[in-house]
Design an enzyme around this catalytic site. Structure first.
Site, PDB file in Angstrom:
ATOM      1  N   HIS A 275       0.877  -1.173   0.000  1.00 35.50           N
ATOM      2  CA  HIS A 275       0.000   0.000   0.000  1.00 35.50           C
ATOM      3  C   HIS A 275       0.914   1.222   0.000  1.00 35.50           C
ATOM      4  O   HIS A 275       2.028   1.159   0.522  1.00 35.50           O
ATOM      5  CB  HIS A 275      -0.829  -0.053   1.288  1.00 35.50           C
ATOM      6  CG  HIS A 275      -1.941   0.936   1.356  1.00 35.50           C
ATOM      7  ND1 HIS A 275      -1.736   2.262   1.630  1.00 35.50           N
ATOM      8  CD2 HIS A 275      -3.282   0.790   1.210  1.00 35.50           C
ATOM      9  CE1 HIS A 275      -2.901   2.885   1.658  1.00 35.50           C
ATOM     10  NE2 HIS A 275      -3.860   2.017   1.394  1.00 35.50           N
TER      11      HIS A 275
ATOM     12  N   ASP B 273       2.806  -4.210   8.288  1.00 35.05           N
ATOM     13  CA  ASP B 273       1.627  -3.379   8.051  1.00 35.05           C
ATOM     14  C   ASP B 273       0.424  -4.300   8.296  1.00 35.05           C
ATOM     15  O   ASP B 273       0.093  -5.143   7.460  1.00 35.05           O
ATOM     16  CB  ASP B 273       1.670  -2.866   6.604  1.00 35.05           C
ATOM     17  CG  ASP B 273       0.359  -2.254   6.141  1.00 35.05           C
ATOM     18  OD1 ASP B 273      -0.635  -2.307   6.902  1.00 35.05           O
ATOM     19  OD2 ASP B 273       0.324  -1.722   5.016  1.00 35.05           O
TER      20      ASP B 273
ATOM     21  N   GLN C 139      -4.704  -4.960   7.186  1.00 39.34           N
ATOM     22  CA  GLN C 139      -5.657  -5.951   6.692  1.00 39.34           C
ATOM     23  C   GLN C 139      -5.645  -7.266   7.473  1.00 39.34           C
ATOM     24  O   GLN C 139      -6.564  -8.060   7.350  1.00 39.34           O
ATOM     25  CB  GLN C 139      -5.390  -6.257   5.208  1.00 39.34           C
ATOM     26  CG  GLN C 139      -5.571  -5.081   4.273  1.00 39.34           C
ATOM     27  CD  GLN C 139      -6.993  -4.559   4.265  1.00 39.34           C
ATOM     28  OE1 GLN C 139      -7.945  -5.287   4.536  1.00 39.34           O
ATOM     29  NE2 GLN C 139      -7.151  -3.276   3.963  1.00 39.34           N
TER      30      GLN C 139
ATOM     31  N   LYS D 122     -10.621  -0.213  10.251  1.00 41.86           N
ATOM     32  CA  LYS D 122     -10.796  -1.451   9.482  1.00 41.86           C
ATOM     33  C   LYS D 122     -11.206  -2.620  10.372  1.00 41.86           C
ATOM     34  O   LYS D 122     -11.434  -3.720   9.908  1.00 41.86           O
ATOM     35  CB  LYS D 122      -9.501  -1.798   8.751  1.00 41.86           C
ATOM     36  CG  LYS D 122      -9.128  -0.786   7.673  1.00 41.86           C
ATOM     37  CD  LYS D 122      -7.997  -1.294   6.839  1.00 41.86           C
ATOM     38  CE  LYS D 122      -7.281  -0.203   6.070  1.00 41.86           C
ATOM     39  NZ  LYS D 122      -8.074   0.470   5.067  1.00 41.86           N
TER      40      LYS D 122
ATOM     41  N   CYS E  43      -4.763   1.997  -3.789  1.00 45.74           N
ATOM     42  CA  CYS E  43      -3.532   2.572  -3.201  1.00 45.74           C
ATOM     43  C   CYS E  43      -2.329   1.653  -3.388  1.00 45.74           C
ATOM     44  O   CYS E  43      -1.342   1.748  -2.650  1.00 45.74           O
ATOM     45  CB  CYS E  43      -3.707   2.898  -1.723  1.00 45.74           C
ATOM     46  SG  CYS E  43      -4.868   4.223  -1.451  1.00 45.74           S
TER      47      CYS E  43
END
Lengths: 403, 307
Positions: free
Chosen positions: A120, A197, A200, A223, A361
């Protein structure tokens, strides 16, 4: 144990509404999750009952707020399996968490930062900026043909020069998850730190940062059923203590003179200025809610939905591996001659199905493959199999007629 | 192409709504870029295409897909229709300004947006005034216009006003004629008695005009101010004439004379020959206008003819 989706849906006020006269089918969860009323109540609780400054004032409102904030921090740290609550720093979102590491870690000219080829922009631009500003070297580990992580290539690229491995844990592009534990082991053997990261992965699977053994893990509240504008960064205590804060000000110091300062303990030295208190309480409520649902149940429900979509959608090319087990809650499709934005708008206008279109993104990946964009359906535990079937029916109908 | 229509539609809606104002700016940007052969920056055209098709495709997949695939053709067609519509609107505005009727000088029946009630084209109907509802007017040179009362000022312009004392639209229109009388024009007045019980007034017109042309215009002024019910009361007519300082009985006697009756019949026949089907009918330099038009309409026609 299967979850009672219909019962769970009652917790989400927005799912009771109709959009354009039709029931809402929300399949854009990778971008933004919906919020249960427990989270909304926590936010409201702050504004109605505790509207004060946390960690500063001594009156009862402030002290109660501070207690509730720290309770939320504990909940979050427990949710991610952190050893200590102070290993959780509240940030705006994943992007801020990554930037915090990028700007606080002692990286020097020639130091290598490794990323995957489908990061991303939040985990790409900080390194590109550091490359320009400090002369660090940003290197990319290409994926395998099926878009899954190439551990052998990664191992070959590891060297003593690599100081940081900064990688997307679960990709928002195709839902694939990297073998984080293995990556951490290899990286640590080479003396490199690992930043994941987790935007997700946090909302969709059990994440145990100690088992993974990552040094940093950034995540977003919005999220994972939490409020917008709140997120966090996990960091091992000893790592956080080595970081030099890049955002400083109120709450980050215990004392100052005109020429000197004394930094606060972690995590407060990284939380400059007044915090998003409502967001923090909301995030605490969100992780408690997810815990109650059970992340194993979340993962199982999403696999069920992903399988229904993967099996049903015709004529569109899936990005990533075909096996739904490898793609979490994400089904991302290349739409061929049909503009993905047009397809997304049509799904919305004709059936109130909300999906994401474009480059998500991850422009770098699309540019590498000379593609303009894709159509992504991302499910969550509150989605139903009926919704998945309806999505399949609608997209097949539209695509069949447009092709 | 759809951006042109979007610009106009969102531009109008933007007067009332900030959301549409933003879309109008997008449409403007799109139009500018399209006219310079560049792609729309905000993809407004594509969004509109998808939204419109998307609305249809849910219920009628084939139709929705057809619209999506041929959207450019539809856009061109709609833009073309839009431009044609603009041209017609312009013509209508011009007609309304000049003739007081969107449909032009000819009395073509139809709705006029600038005169939604049709007030400027209404004429007396056969029900109230016992004349044909419609017809085709002939040109003035088909009759001998010199046989009608005339206010001659030696002007190059002539206005022929054909009206009925008892008809509401003539009465509505008369103040406009009075304004015209202050202009440099010759005026011809013809009484077209649409109500049987006011037929006798044509003879009074003739006799008063014969006695003194000025008297006729005073008589008209008085009758158009008089309640319609009074027009059938001959004694009231005689009282009005007496108020001019002349012998009303002398005028009354004149009305019964053969020469008078003959002239009245001749005038009526001439008007029927002309094809007058409604009052008021006004000829401005030969250009017929049926219905109570505003003064500016007459004035603009006179200006057009070089006043």
């Amino acid at each position: 144990m299967a979850i009672n989706t219909l019962k769970i849906r009652e917790d989400f006020p927005i799912l009771q509404k109709r959009i354009g006269g039709k029931p809402l089918v929300y399949f854009d969860n990778a971008c933004m999750s919906l919020r249960p009323k427990q989270v909304l109540s926590a936010i409201q609780h702050y504004y109605e009952d505790l509207s004060a400054c946390g960690g500063r004032s001594s009156h009862r409102l402030a002290t109660q707020l501070t207690e509730e904030m720290e309770r939320a921090r504990k909940s979050v740290s427990a949710f991610f399996g952190a050893k200590r609550a102070e290993e959780i720093i509240f940030t705006k979102n994943t992007t801020e968490g990554i930037n915090l590491v990028a700007n606080s870690l002692a990286l020097h000219k020639g130091d290598v930062v490794l990323t995957t080829d489908k990061e991303h922009n939040s985990n790409l631009l900080p390194w590109q900026f550091l490359a320009k500003r400090k002369g660090i070297v940003h290197e990319v580990v290409d994926s395998q043909k099926d878009n899954t992580f190439d551990i052998d290539r990664f191992e070959r690229m590891m060297s003593k020069k690599v100081k940081l491995v900064a990688m997307v844990h679960t990709s928002n592009l195709d839902g694939t998850t990297i073998p984080a534990r293995e990556i951490c082991k290899i990286a640590h053997e080479h003396g490199a730190l690992v930043l994941l990261d987790g935007a997700q992965s946090a909302p969709h699977k059990n994440v145990d940062v100690r088992k993974i053994d990552c040094d940093f893990y950034a995540f977003s509240g919005h999220k994972m059923c939490g409020p917008s504008g709140i997120g966090g960064l996990y960091g091992k205590k000893e790592m956080l203590e080595q970081l030099q804060p890049f955002l400083v000000g109120g709450e980050t110091v215990t004392d100052t003179t005109y020429t000197t300062y004394e930094l606060e303990e972690i995590p407060h030295r990284f939380e400059a200025g007044l915090q998003h208190y409502a967001g923090i309480l909301g995030l605490g409520a969100a992780v408690e809610y997810l815990k109650k649902i059970g992340m194993a149940n979340v993962e199982a429900q999403e696999l069920l939905l992903n399988s229904a979509i993967t099996q049903g959608v015709e004529q569109l090319q899936l990005i990533g591996p075909v096996d739904p087990k490898l793609r979490g809650g994400i089904c991302n499709y290349l739409t061929g001659s049909i503009d993905p934005h047009a397809l997304a708008i049509m799904l919305d206008q004709s059936a109130s199905i909300m999906v994401r279109s474009g480059a998500h993104c991850v422009h770098s990946w699309f540019n590498k493959h000379h593609l303009k964009g894709s159509l992504r359906a991302s499910v969550s535990f509150y989605n139903t199999v009926d919704e998945a079937k309806f999505f399949v029916e609608q997209i097949n109908k539209i695509v069949k007629n447009l092709k | 192409m759809i951006c042109i229509i979007a610009l106009v539609v969102f531009g109008i809606l933007g007067i009332f709504s900030a959301t549409h104002r933003k879309l109008a700016w997008e449409a403007l940007d799109c139009v500018i870029r399209k006219t310079t052969f560049r792609k729309c920056r905000t993809a407004l055209d594509e969004r509109l295409r998808s939204k419109i098709s998307g609305k249809v495709i849910g219920k009628f997949p084939k139709t929705g897909a057809f619209i999506y695939k041929h959207f450019t053709v539809f856009s061109y067609a709609f833009t073309l229709l839009f431009i044609i519509s603009l041209i017609y609107s312009g013509i209508s505005m011009y007609n309304f300004a000049v003739y007081g009727n969107c449909n032009g000088p000819e009395e073509i029946p139809g709705f006029c947006i600038f005169d939604p009630a049709g007030g400027q084209t209404k004429v007396t109907s056969s029900e109230t005034c016992k004349i044909p509802e419609s017809g085709t007017l002939k040109t003035l040179d088909t009759i001998n216009i010199t046989r009608f009362p005339r206010l001659d000022r030696g002007s190059n312009h002539t206005v022929v006003f054909i009206g009925c004392y008892a008809c509401p639209y003539t009465r509505q229109s008369y103040p406009e004629l009075q304004k015209l009388m202050r202009e440099d024009v010759n005026i011809v007045f013809a009484h077209f008695p649409t109500k049987g019980m006011t037929e006798y007034l044509s003879a009074y017109d003739y006799c008063l005009y014969e006695k003194d042309p000025e008297l006729l215009w005073h008589f008209n002024d008085a009758l158009f101010q008089e309640p319609v019910e009074s027009l059938t009361n001959e004694q009231r007519i005689l009282d009005i004439i007496s108020s001019f300082g002349i012998d009303a009985h002398e005028i009354q006697e004149c009305t019964t004379m053969n020469a008078t009756q003959s002239r009245v019949q001749e005038q009526l026949a001439a008007l029927q020959t002309l094809g007058v089907y409604g009052t008021p009918t006004v000829f401005v330099d030969g250009q017929p206008l049926v219905g109570p038009r505003p003064f500016r309409t007459y004035k603009s026609l006179l200006r057009k003819n070089g006043n």
